[in-house]
Each structure stands twice: as C-alpha cells, then as structure tokens.
Motif scaffolding. Sequence first.
Motif, PDB file in Angstrom:
ATOM      1  N   VAL A 195      17.651  39.907 -31.631  1.00 10.17           N
ATOM      2  CA  VAL A 195      16.463  40.194 -32.193  1.00 10.17           C
ATOM      3  C   VAL A 195      16.587  39.609 -33.292  1.00 10.17           C
ATOM      4  CG1 VAL A 195      15.684  41.412 -30.619  1.00 10.17           C
ATOM      5  CG2 VAL A 195      16.840  42.049 -31.819  1.00 10.17           C
ATOM      6  N   TYR A 196      14.944  39.641 -33.334  1.00 11.35           N
ATOM      7  CA  TYR A 196      14.472  39.094 -34.909  1.00 11.35           C
ATOM      8  C   TYR A 196      14.219  40.160 -35.728  1.00 11.35           C
ATOM      9  CZ  TYR A 196      14.839  33.988 -33.934  1.00 11.35           C
ATOM     10  OH  TYR A 196      15.151  32.880 -33.291  1.00 11.35           O
ATOM     11  N   HIS A 197      13.532  41.044 -34.911  1.00 11.74           N
ATOM     12  CA  HIS A 197      13.206  42.390 -35.836  1.00 11.74           C
ATOM     13  C   HIS A 197      13.444  43.356 -35.328  1.00 11.74           C
ATOM     14  CE1 HIS A 197       9.535  39.771 -36.148  1.00 11.74           C
ATOM     15  NE2 HIS A 197       9.467  39.669 -35.653  1.00 11.74           N
ATOM     16  N   SER A 198      14.095  44.322 -35.946  1.00 16.09           N
ATOM     17  CA  SER A 198      13.527  45.242 -36.091  1.00 16.09           C
ATOM     18  C   SER A 198      13.198  46.501 -34.785  1.00 16.09           C
ATOM     19  CB  SER A 198      14.588  46.689 -37.927  1.00 16.09           C
ATOM     20  OG  SER A 198      13.008  46.247 -37.995  1.00 16.09           O
ATOM     21  N   ALA A 199      13.491  47.772 -34.652  1.00 11.88           N
ATOM     22  CA  ALA A 199      13.209  48.375 -33.690  1.00 11.88           C
ATOM     23  C   ALA A 199      11.698  48.932 -34.733  1.00 11.88           C
ATOM     24  CB  ALA A 199      14.011  49.925 -33.000  1.00 11.88           C
ATOM     25  N   LYS A 200      11.796  49.762 -35.747  1.00 12.52           N
ATOM     26  CA  LYS A 200      11.418  49.530 -36.775  1.00 12.52           C
ATOM     27  C   LYS A 200       9.726  49.055 -37.133  1.00 12.52           C
ATOM     28  CE  LYS A 200       9.941  51.884 -41.311  1.00 12.52           C
ATOM     29  NZ  LYS A 200      10.645  52.291 -42.102  1.00 12.52           N
ATOM     30  N   MET A 229       9.457  46.667 -34.568  1.00 11.10           N
ATOM     31  CA  MET A 229       8.749  46.429 -33.406  1.00 11.10           C
ATOM     32  C   MET A 229       7.274  47.147 -32.842  1.00 11.10           C
ATOM     33  SD  MET A 229       9.174  43.221 -31.953  1.00 11.10           S
ATOM     34  CE  MET A 229       8.974  43.993 -30.328  1.00 11.10           C
ATOM     35  N   VAL A 230       7.667  48.706 -33.516  1.00  7.25           N
ATOM     36  CA  VAL A 230       7.027  49.861 -33.328  1.00  7.25           C
ATOM     37  C   VAL A 230       5.630  49.770 -34.257  1.00  7.25           C
ATOM     38  CG1 VAL A 230       6.845  52.328 -33.417  1.00  7.25           C
ATOM     39  CG2 VAL A 230       9.160  51.840 -32.593  1.00  7.25           C
ATOM     40  N   ALA A 231       5.898  48.618 -35.125  1.00 11.72           N
ATOM     41  CA  ALA A 231       4.968  49.375 -36.163  1.00 11.72           C
ATOM     42  C   ALA A 231       3.853  47.849 -35.288  1.00 11.72           C
ATOM     43  CB  ALA A 231       4.802  48.411 -37.505  1.00 11.72           C
ATOM     44  N   ASN A 232       4.585  46.770 -34.940  1.00 13.99           N
ATOM     45  CA  ASN A 232       3.561  45.739 -34.470  1.00 13.99           C
ATOM     46  C   ASN A 232       3.109  46.439 -33.181  1.00 13.99           C
ATOM     47  OD1 ASN A 232       4.814  43.820 -36.451  1.00 13.99           O
ATOM     48  ND2 ASN A 232       6.242  42.804 -35.406  1.00 13.99           N
ATOM     49  N   ILE A 233       3.900  46.854 -32.051  1.00 16.17           N
ATOM     50  CA  ILE A 233       2.955  47.481 -30.946  1.00 16.17           C
ATOM     51  C   ILE A 233       1.898  47.941 -30.905  1.00 16.17           C
ATOM     52  CG2 ILE A 233       3.525  49.102 -29.666  1.00 16.17           C
ATOM     53  CD1 ILE A 233       6.213  47.499 -29.875  1.00 16.17           C
ATOM     54  N   GLU A 234       1.883  49.045 -32.526  1.00 14.74           N
ATOM     55  CA  GLU A 234       0.719  50.004 -32.969  1.00 14.74           C
ATOM     56  C   GLU A 234      -0.621  48.933 -33.425  1.00 14.74           C
ATOM     57  OE1 GLU A 234       0.395  53.572 -33.592  1.00 14.74           O
ATOM     58  OE2 GLU A 234       1.356  52.755 -31.447  1.00 14.74           O
ATOM     59  N   ARG A 235       0.037  47.612 -34.148  1.00 20.57           N
ATOM     60  CA  ARG A 235      -0.731  47.275 -35.075  1.00 20.57           C
ATOM     61  C   ARG A 235      -1.809  46.249 -33.772  1.00 20.57           C
ATOM     62  NH1 ARG A 235       1.711  44.289 -37.462  1.00 20.57           N
ATOM     63  NH2 ARG A 235       1.836  45.369 -38.959  1.00 20.57           N
ATOM     64  N   ILE A 236      -0.844  45.772 -32.777  1.00 21.44           N
ATOM     65  CA  ILE A 236      -1.425  44.900 -31.194  1.00 21.44           C
ATOM     66  C   ILE A 236      -2.308  46.227 -30.256  1.00 21.44           C
ATOM     67  CG2 ILE A 236      -0.713  44.333 -28.929  1.00 21.44           C
ATOM     68  CD1 ILE A 236       1.999  43.166 -30.408  1.00 21.44           C
ATOM     69  N   TYR A 237      -1.689  47.734 -30.528  1.00 20.78           N
ATOM     70  CA  TYR A 237      -2.490  48.288 -29.787  1.00 20.78           C
ATOM     71  C   TYR A 237      -3.611  48.723 -30.243  1.00 20.78           C
ATOM     72  CZ  TYR A 237      -3.658  53.527 -28.062  1.00 20.78           C
ATOM     73  OH  TYR A 237      -4.022  54.066 -27.940  1.00 20.78           O
ATOM     74  N   GLU A 238      -3.966  49.118 -30.734  1.00 14.19           N
ATOM     75  CA  GLU A 238      -5.043  49.170 -32.051  1.00 14.19           C
ATOM     76  C   GLU A 238      -6.142  48.822 -32.507  1.00 14.19           C
ATOM     77  OE1 GLU A 238      -5.578  53.213 -33.185  1.00 14.19           O
ATOM     78  OE2 GLU A 238      -4.114  53.310 -33.139  1.00 14.19           O
ATOM     79  N   ARG A 239      -5.510  47.482 -32.550  1.00 15.01           N
ATOM     80  CA  ARG A 239      -6.719  46.217 -32.174  1.00 15.01           C
ATOM     81  C   ARG A 239      -7.167  46.294 -30.671  1.00 15.01           C
ATOM     82  NH1 ARG A 239      -3.680  42.001 -36.376  1.00 15.01           N
ATOM     83  NH2 ARG A 239      -4.261  43.302 -38.489  1.00 15.01           N
ATOM     84  N   GLY A 240      -6.298  46.619 -29.622  1.00 17.21           N
ATOM     85  CA  GLY A 240      -6.756  46.332 -28.666  1.00 17.21           C
ATOM     86  C   GLY A 240      -6.529  44.919 -27.343  1.00 17.21           C
ATOM     87  N   ARG A 241      -5.465  44.730 -27.886  1.00 17.78           N
ATOM     88  CA  ARG A 241      -4.793  43.069 -27.981  1.00 17.78           C
ATOM     89  C   ARG A 241      -3.550  43.110 -26.964  1.00 17.78           C
ATOM     90  NH1 ARG A 241      -4.814  39.622 -33.197  1.00 17.78           N
ATOM     91  NH2 ARG A 241      -7.484  39.940 -33.456  1.00 17.78           N
ATOM     92  N   THR A 242      -4.362  44.243 -25.463  1.00 22.26           N
ATOM     93  CA  THR A 242      -3.324  44.560 -24.400  1.00 22.26           C
ATOM     94  C   THR A 242      -4.411  43.831 -23.077  1.00 22.26           C
ATOM     95  OG1 THR A 242      -3.608  46.431 -24.429  1.00 22.26           O
ATOM     96  CG2 THR A 242      -2.098  45.615 -25.435  1.00 22.26           C
ATOM     97  N   LYS A 243      -3.765  43.885 -22.287  1.00 20.70           N
ATOM     98  CA  LYS A 243      -4.513  42.962 -21.081  1.00 20.70           C
ATOM     99  C   LYS A 243      -5.127  44.455 -20.473  1.00 20.70           C
ATOM    100  CE  LYS A 243      -2.764  38.821 -21.154  1.00 20.70           C
ATOM    101  NZ  LYS A 243      -1.555  38.973 -22.041  1.00 20.70           N
ATOM    102  N   GLN A 244      -4.535  44.962 -20.636  1.00 18.31           N
ATOM    103  CA  GLN A 244      -5.596  46.570 -19.570  1.00 18.31           C
ATOM    104  C   GLN A 244      -5.482  47.716 -20.794  1.00 18.31           C
ATOM    105  OE1 GLN A 244      -5.546  48.355 -15.927  1.00 18.31           O
ATOM    106  NE2 GLN A 244      -3.494  47.220 -15.596  1.00 18.31           N
ATOM    107  N   SER A 245      -6.988  48.215 -20.948  1.00 16.54           N
ATOM    108  CA  SER A 245      -6.448  49.410 -22.649  1.00 16.54           C
ATOM    109  C   SER A 245      -5.634  50.461 -22.442  1.00 16.54           C
ATOM    110  CB  SER A 245      -8.570  49.330 -22.120  1.00 16.54           C
ATOM    111  OG  SER A 245      -8.395  51.162 -23.887  1.00 16.54           O
TER     112      SER A 245
END
Length: 306
Positions: free
Chosen positions: A240-245, A247-263
């Motif tokens: 993998v390219y990214h560290s777990a830390k 990845m968690v930051a990226n996931i939080e950012r995507i979630y906060e911006r509402g960029r998932t198929k389901q809220s």
Amino acid sequence: MTIKYFKLKLIFLLFTVFIFLPSSIYAMWTIIKEDGTTQIYHGDPETDYQIPTISLEPAPLKLQTIIKKPKVKAQKKQHEKIMYLTFDDGPLLGSDNIITVLQEESVQATMFMVGKHIQKSKFRKKIFQRALDEPLVMVANHTYSHADGRYKHFYSDKKRVLEDVAKMDTILYTNDPKHQTPYCRLAGRNVFRLPSICVDDPGIPEKYNEKPKYDALWDRGYLLFGWDYQWSYNPKNGQVYHSAKKMVANIERIYERGRTKQSGKFVLLMHDFSFRDKFNGKESLRALIKGLKKKGWQFETLATYL
C-alpha cells in the motif's frame, strides 16, 4: 286624613312588617355548591332547618400541577458512521492475517473471493473455509476467473460474464449452502447495481458499452457492489502507498464532504495481498481499524448496506 295619605301609610306599614318579619316565617340562605357557584335557597325552618345536603364550603379547585423539567442541553445528533471493510482477490497470502486481525478487533468485514484462487491449493481452500466459518466475515462472489487479467475481452461478451460469475456461485454455495447471498463484486470494475444505486465504472470509456453486462447480472438477481475509496497499492508488489494514519484522515475527509454512495456509509476497498507478513500486514490493518474506531466508526458486513 286623605285617601292618598292613607295609601302611603299602608305601603310603609306593609314594608316594615316585611322587613322585620320573624325568621319563623321566612328564611333564606346563600349556598355554595360543589362546583363553586352560588344558589339562593328559601326554606321553612320547621321542616328545612337543616340546610339541604349541599356543601357549605367551596370545593377545592383542581389546579393543574405544572412541573418544571430541568433544562437539558440539547445534544448534537450523532451521524451514522458505518464502515464496510471489503477485501478482494482472496484467498491469497495475506488472507489469513486479515481474518486474524478481524477476530482480535471484533469487527465485521466482507471478503470477495475468486474461484480459481480457492481451487489452486489445499492451503487456499483451508483459508477459504476459515473465512466461511468465521461469523465476523461474509464471503461474497468476486467471479471465478477474475477475467484472467483481460478485462476488455472479458466484458465484451455478456454470456461469458454471466457464466463466470455463476461458476463461482457453485463453489461458494457448495461450501457454504446455508449462507447463499447474491452479493458480487466484478473483477476490476467499480460498479453498483442495487435497488437504490445504479453506478457504472467512471473509468470505462462509453465506447466499450459494458453496461448491458452489468444489467444482465442485475436481471439475474445479483447485487453488485463497488466502493467509495481504495487503499491504493503499488501494482508491482501490492504494497500500500499510504500509512494507516493517512488513510483514516482521507476517509474522514471524504465522509465529511459527503462523497460516498450512501450517507453515513463508507465502502473501503482493500486487497488481500497487501496484508502479507512481508508488509507487516497484521500491524497495518490493526492500525487502520483502531484509528477508525477512535473516529467513531462502526463495522458491518455489506449485508446491512442496502
């Protein structure tokens, strides 16, 4: 004495008698009724000396009791945060590590497995069976051949796609007949075909027109799952390219911006080969899960995604 004077005197006399008439002749009371209203009562002292049985006291007023509740500071509604960990291409080296960490952390996940990989060796069949036996894991269809790495050719023929997915079903259902599911992820394609979501892989040029193949699987009753984000890896070795830390930051950012198929629901794609011992796979996955837990994520299988 004139007649006029006599009449006036008579009237005065009668008035005086009326005023000073003994109570033995006339009696009058003001009675307070039970509902709080009053009533004039006329009675004969000889027979009605006792005031009729009506309360002489006003009935107690029925006051509405007002209870002041202590003010409680309104809590901010907690938004749903469900993480769907999904692992592709197993059983491979790394699959065992994934199951072990899921058990240690008591989190659920979905493992999309490939028929050819299962049949390659007794060791891989053993891993496959371990996944089927693990209550925290849902095993789902990831095709039989994984397109043999020839994706353009594979998706050019609808019959080929349908037969390949159905062939994986025979392996999956034979080994796990009690847990038959129509859940499937196509090889190399980020496609959704669900009751409320219909998404084609944005990376596939329109000229190749793979949509009829996706629709054909949907018509057969399959539920196709893509992903919201991928733990990307080096194609040369699978690391993998990214560290777990990160990845968690990226996931939080995507979630906060509402960029998932389901809220409130996040589908994360990972690959079994990225969690081999040579990459400290257990430690890497464990760090990801612990980091997500700290952010309030709950973990479920894709059985609850719909």
